[in-house]
Design a protein around this motif. Sequence first.
Motif, PDB file in Angstrom:
ATOM      1  N   GLU A  60      36.023  29.978  25.040  1.00 30.31           N
ATOM      2  CA  GLU A  60      37.448  29.400  25.090  1.00 30.31           C
ATOM      3  C   GLU A  60      37.374  28.151  23.950  1.00 30.31           C
ATOM      4  O   GLU A  60      38.574  27.872  23.575  1.00 30.31           O
ATOM      5  N   ARG A  91      45.097  35.434  39.950  1.00 33.79           N
ATOM      6  CA  ARG A  91      43.693  35.207  39.608  1.00 33.79           C
ATOM      7  C   ARG A  91      42.897  34.419  40.953  1.00 33.79           C
ATOM      8  O   ARG A  91      41.730  34.759  41.264  1.00 33.79           O
ATOM      9  N   SER A  92      43.531  33.491  41.432  1.00 36.65           N
ATOM     10  CA  SER A  92      42.797  32.741  42.325  1.00 36.65           C
ATOM     11  C   SER A  92      42.818  33.437  43.976  1.00 36.65           C
ATOM     12  O   SER A  92      42.144  33.037  44.686  1.00 36.65           O
ATOM     13  N   ILE A 111      32.776  37.887  37.363  1.00 34.60           N
ATOM     14  CA  ILE A 111      31.654  37.048  37.477  1.00 34.60           C
ATOM     15  C   ILE A 111      30.865  37.206  38.746  1.00 34.60           C
ATOM     16  O   ILE A 111      29.623  36.912  38.968  1.00 34.60           O
ATOM     17  N   ARG A 112      31.592  37.722  39.643  1.00 30.77           N
ATOM     18  CA  ARG A 112      30.878  38.076  40.996  1.00 30.77           C
ATOM     19  C   ARG A 112      30.125  39.461  40.987  1.00 30.77           C
ATOM     20  O   ARG A 112      29.512  39.918  41.663  1.00 30.77           O
ATOM     21  N   TYR A 154      38.694  37.855  36.222  1.00 29.23           N
ATOM     22  CA  TYR A 154      37.397  36.961  36.012  1.00 29.23           C
ATOM     23  C   TYR A 154      36.763  36.790  36.973  1.00 29.23           C
ATOM     24  O   TYR A 154      35.393  36.996  36.984  1.00 29.23           O
ATOM     25  N   PRO A 155      37.219  36.338  38.355  1.00 31.91           N
ATOM     26  CA  PRO A 155      36.483  36.026  39.351  1.00 31.91           C
ATOM     27  C   PRO A 155      35.996  37.264  39.931  1.00 31.91           C
ATOM     28  O   PRO A 155      34.619  37.110  40.412  1.00 31.91           O
ATOM     29  N   PHE A 210      34.245  30.393  50.946  1.00 34.51           N
ATOM     30  CA  PHE A 210      34.270  29.855  49.694  1.00 34.51           C
ATOM     31  C   PHE A 210      35.683  29.272  49.668  1.00 34.51           C
ATOM     32  O   PHE A 210      36.853  30.090  50.051  1.00 34.51           O
ATOM     33  N   PHE A 237      40.318  37.920  44.456  1.00 31.24           N
ATOM     34  CA  PHE A 237      39.149  38.451  45.030  1.00 31.24           C
ATOM     35  C   PHE A 237      38.957  37.489  46.387  1.00 31.24           C
ATOM     36  O   PHE A 237      37.810  37.679  47.188  1.00 31.24           O
ATOM     37  N   HIS A 285      27.924  30.952  33.687  1.00 27.33           N
ATOM     38  CA  HIS A 285      29.110  31.584  33.250  1.00 27.33           C
ATOM     39  C   HIS A 285      29.878  30.469  32.912  1.00 27.33           C
ATOM     40  O   HIS A 285      30.919  30.801  32.034  1.00 27.33           O
ATOM     41  N   THR A 300      38.755  27.942  47.264  1.00 29.15           N
ATOM     42  CA  THR A 300      39.291  27.703  45.626  1.00 29.15           C
ATOM     43  C   THR A 300      40.271  27.040  45.747  1.00 29.15           C
ATOM     44  O   THR A 300      41.422  26.911  46.354  1.00 29.15           O
ATOM     45  N   TYR A 301      40.309  26.030  44.807  1.00 30.12           N
ATOM     46  CA  TYR A 301      41.506  24.973  44.524  1.00 30.12           C
ATOM     47  C   TYR A 301      42.261  25.657  43.487  1.00 30.12           C
ATOM     48  O   TYR A 301      41.683  26.107  42.119  1.00 30.12           O
ATOM     49  N   THR A 348      36.340  26.406  40.202  1.00 29.98           N
ATOM     50  CA  THR A 348      36.931  26.668  41.523  1.00 29.98           C
ATOM     51  C   THR A 348      37.078  28.038  41.629  1.00 29.98           C
ATOM     52  O   THR A 348      37.392  28.642  42.868  1.00 29.98           O
ATOM     53  N   LEU A 349      36.894  28.924  40.735  1.00 28.52           N
ATOM     54  CA  LEU A 349      36.680  30.306  40.837  1.00 28.52           C
ATOM     55  C   LEU A 349      35.502  30.931  40.839  1.00 28.52           C
ATOM     56  O   LEU A 349      35.288  32.088  41.200  1.00 28.52           O
ATOM     57  N   PHE A 373      42.769  31.517  30.678  1.00 27.84           N
ATOM     58  CA  PHE A 373      41.787  31.845  29.516  1.00 27.84           C
ATOM     59  C   PHE A 373      42.265  32.553  28.275  1.00 27.84           C
ATOM     60  O   PHE A 373      43.324  33.294  28.645  1.00 27.84           O
TER      61      PHE A 373
END
Lengths: 227, 196
Positions: free
Chosen positions: A147, B130-131, B86-87, B82-83, B61, B134, A139, B63-64, A132-133, B72
């Motif tokens: 984790e 976090r959601s 990774i991007r 984090y998002p 995009f 980004f 990744h 996101t749910y 979802t992210l 984490f």
Amino acid sequence: MILEGFKEAIALLFSLDREIYSIIGLSLAISLLATLSGGLLGIVFGIFLSISKFPGKRMVKKIIFTFMGVPPVVLGLIVLLVLAGPLSNLNLLFTRTAMYLAQTLLVFPIVTGNIIISSEKTQQQIIATATTLGASKKHQLLLLFTETKPFILLSLILGFSRAISEVGAIMLVGGNIRGETRVMTTYIALNTSMGNYAASIAMGTILLLLAFMIHTIIAKFRGDFYD
Amino acid sequence: MIKLENVKTSYPNFSIVYPNVTFAKHKITFVTGKNGVGKTSLLKAIAGLIPYEGSIDYQGFATYHFQEPILFNRSVYENIIYPIKIRKLPIENYQANLMDYAKVLGIHELLSRPAKALSSGEKMKVSMLRSILFLPDILLLDEPTTHLDLESIEQLVALIKQLKSKITFIIVSHNKAFIESLQDATYALGGHHVYR
């Protein structure tokens, strides 16, 4: 007699007897190697079974869980029959390689099954969250490994404990040959059967001390589940 | 805009058929209906987390955000970025927004804390940030007020209002006050189960 055994354990440890050290060394080497190979396979397979969906997955899991509790001597018998039968031309029976193979087969389902039992749901949640992210497959897997590190480590500890304490399977496929395939557990079994209880207690004490030392080292890397 | 046409999600004993709808861009739509009508399934289908029949069309995009989010095993700050990481986006471009949104949610003093040590409400807010940080095109929030106290719900309302011009929100909630303070539109579900 028990006290005598402890005294003999100390004497054995400091005896500088090459045979004793080679027995301890062989036990550790085979168990660590088997934990490494069986563990690595188990980690990969455990994670795969946790996060994938395919027909027959339930059956595969049932088989793994069954093998988690298989009596080592039965597994030893299977390895013996294979090495003495279809693979007899490899001349592996009663060798250290045969012992390593048997221990690897014992460690593999323990690690696989424990990873599934301890973290299947967590792994699925991590993958779903990462998806979802917007995380790529690479990744997602990276995240999964970081984790689930505590679960992986715990599974490896269980695998190693199974390997180092194993006697039935390696006795069958290794033959407990002096100077060749004799390890701590088969040394204990042999001496007990001959009535040398003090020697057995001594080696048993050393085995326990070694296991404790290994857990202490691992605790340095990951202390949470020892608290 | 998000367009749903003949969407159906299937389960072992039944299917859920969704009425055709178009969710407007940069609006807040609440999905309502009784338990079990398929609200969560709809959000997951839009995010591509579960299979469905029919078509769900949108650009960008989506996101749910889970009802019980997972953080984490790292610091709150590391979780939030984090998002971005990774991007491979430049984190410095997001620092001001991060602090701004964290203050709105009242979690700015938690950034260096280990995420696993937070309360459920704090975890919810960290996960939400976090959601959001980004800036996904579409944010699907599943019961976002779960674990939140009244003050935290007000903070969340403030943040969603602040971001409305940048993100399209589709929200599942049973909290009337929360719905009333934010809703632009409602998509009502119910009565569309097809039993086998």
